[in-house]
Design a protein around this motif. Sequence first.
Motif, PDB file in Angstrom:
ATOM      1  N   THR A   1       0.845  -1.190   0.000  1.00  0.00           N
ATOM      2  CA  THR A   1       0.000   0.000   0.000  1.00  0.00           C
ATOM      3  C   THR A   1       0.882   1.242   0.000  1.00  0.00           C
ATOM      4  O   THR A   1       2.109   1.154   0.185  1.00  0.00           O
ATOM      5  CB  THR A   1      -0.910   0.034   1.240  1.00  0.00           C
ATOM      6  N   GLU A   2       0.256   2.412  -0.183  1.00  0.00           N
ATOM      7  CA  GLU A   2       0.997   3.668  -0.122  1.00  0.00           C
ATOM      8  C   GLU A   2       1.627   3.862   1.259  1.00  0.00           C
ATOM      9  O   GLU A   2       2.762   4.343   1.369  1.00  0.00           O
ATOM     10  CB  GLU A   2       0.067   4.838  -0.449  1.00  0.00           C
TER      11      GLU A   2
ATOM     12  N   GLY B   1      -1.655  14.033   1.956  1.00  0.00           N
ATOM     13  CA  GLY B   1      -2.068  14.465   0.630  1.00  0.00           C
ATOM     14  C   GLY B   1      -2.141  15.965   0.447  1.00  0.00           C
ATOM     15  O   GLY B   1      -2.584  16.444  -0.592  1.00  0.00           O
TER      16      GLY B   1
ATOM     17  N   ASP C   1       7.138   8.766  -3.278  1.00  0.00           N
ATOM     18  CA  ASP C   1       6.175   8.667  -4.373  1.00  0.00           C
ATOM     19  C   ASP C   1       5.817   7.201  -4.593  1.00  0.00           C
ATOM     20  O   ASP C   1       6.594   6.442  -5.171  1.00  0.00           O
ATOM     21  CB  ASP C   1       6.771   9.267  -5.648  1.00  0.00           C
ATOM     22  N   PRO C   2       4.617   6.772  -4.149  1.00  0.00           N
ATOM     23  CA  PRO C   2       4.238   5.368  -4.273  1.00  0.00           C
ATOM     24  C   PRO C   2       3.421   5.065  -5.525  1.00  0.00           C
ATOM     25  O   PRO C   2       2.909   3.957  -5.659  1.00  0.00           O
ATOM     26  CB  PRO C   2       3.381   5.158  -3.020  1.00  0.00           C
ATOM     27  N   THR C   3       3.306   6.040  -6.437  1.00  0.00           N
ATOM     28  CA  THR C   3       2.448   5.850  -7.599  1.00  0.00           C
ATOM     29  C   THR C   3       3.103   4.923  -8.615  1.00  0.00           C
ATOM     30  O   THR C   3       4.283   4.579  -8.514  1.00  0.00           O
ATOM     31  CB  THR C   3       2.130   7.199  -8.266  1.00  0.00           C
ATOM     32  N   THR C   4       2.336   4.545  -9.621  1.00  0.00           N
ATOM     33  CA  THR C   4       2.834   3.634 -10.658  1.00  0.00           C
ATOM     34  C   THR C   4       3.422   4.380 -11.851  1.00  0.00           C
ATOM     35  O   THR C   4       3.804   3.746 -12.827  1.00  0.00           O
ATOM     36  CB  THR C   4       1.702   2.722 -11.151  1.00  0.00           C
ATOM     37  N   LEU C   5       3.496   5.712 -11.767  1.00  0.00           N
ATOM     38  CA  LEU C   5       4.103   6.514 -12.827  1.00  0.00           C
ATOM     39  C   LEU C   5       5.412   7.099 -12.336  1.00  0.00           C
ATOM     40  O   LEU C   5       5.554   7.417 -11.144  1.00  0.00           O
ATOM     41  CB  LEU C   5       3.159   7.648 -13.250  1.00  0.00           C
TER      42      LEU C   5
ATOM     43  N   THR D   1       8.336   9.484 -11.181  1.00  0.00           N
ATOM     44  CA  THR D   1       8.357  10.799 -10.549  1.00  0.00           C
ATOM     45  C   THR D   1       8.834  11.837 -11.560  1.00  0.00           C
ATOM     46  O   THR D   1       9.785  11.605 -12.297  1.00  0.00           O
ATOM     47  CB  THR D   1       9.278  10.786  -9.325  1.00  0.00           C
TER      48      THR D   1
ATOM     49  N   ASP E   1       7.843  17.314  -9.510  1.00  0.00           N
ATOM     50  CA  ASP E   1       7.927  16.751  -8.159  1.00  0.00           C
ATOM     51  C   ASP E   1       9.287  17.038  -7.540  1.00  0.00           C
ATOM     52  O   ASP E   1       9.396  17.404  -6.363  1.00  0.00           O
ATOM     53  CB  ASP E   1       7.682  15.247  -8.192  1.00  0.00           C
TER      54      ASP E   1
ATOM     55  N   SER F   1      11.094   6.775  -4.742  1.00  0.00           N
ATOM     56  CA  SER F   1      10.056   6.522  -5.742  1.00  0.00           C
ATOM     57  C   SER F   1       9.940   5.031  -5.987  1.00  0.00           C
ATOM     58  O   SER F   1      10.940   4.305  -6.033  1.00  0.00           O
ATOM     59  CB  SER F   1      10.394   7.244  -7.053  1.00  0.00           C
TER      60      SER F   1
END
Length: 235
Positions: A120-121, A148, A164-168, A170, A174, A193
């Motif tokens: 998870t994030e 957030g 940065d835990p996103t799938t895109l 950084t 940013d 990231s």
Amino acid sequence: MAKSVPVHCPTCGREHPFTPPTYPCACGAPLTLPVSPGAVPRPVAHRTWRNGWVAVRCGGCGRQGQWPRPEFDCSCGAVVQPPVEPAAPAGGAGAPVAPEGRAGARRTARPDFRPVAIRTERDAVTAARRYLRWLGFAQVRRPDRPAGTGVIDLLADGLVVRVDPTTLPTTTRDVECLWLHALVDDATAVCFSLAGYTTEARSRADDCRLPLFVMDLTGAPRALNACAEELVRRR
């Protein structure tokens, strides 16, 4: 500190300086994955649990462990895995031995890092916080603001940290926002990231001397640029 080796992308042929990752063995010795500069890397079409790990033996204690297989993103869009060769066996040529003996080296070495798997994030932030504490930074904490609402996810003595835990990857924006926060707080900016960084973001971070780390799903951060390697070495 591991030295970079030239690695050619098998898709476009472009040469990249690649610094093999270094992990802490359970004996306390640093274990750098042995990437040969003459070996031919392979593109990653899809990831599986099996091809995401590699067995390497520690040259100090002889223990064989499973480590995340190194990879990098080429600017042509290919994801490339440099081949890892078997390490020298325990007691072989080149095995590091401290002047006061291996037992003395264990007494002064940093204990092995214990990552936390990222699902998870929140796990990503926990992994980064645990890694910073392992490096020796005191009072690593969440900022006093709702989640957030900003780019800062962790604070420590002299550090502002973005996770940065996103799938895109950084982005440059940013990196620049994090750097500006560090300037205001008179602190060092550090970025973690999960999906890596765009080429422009990595270049901008180098210009700003901002340490970049990338994490895999095991929760093991890896220094991605010279600034990050310097931060690890200083601790």
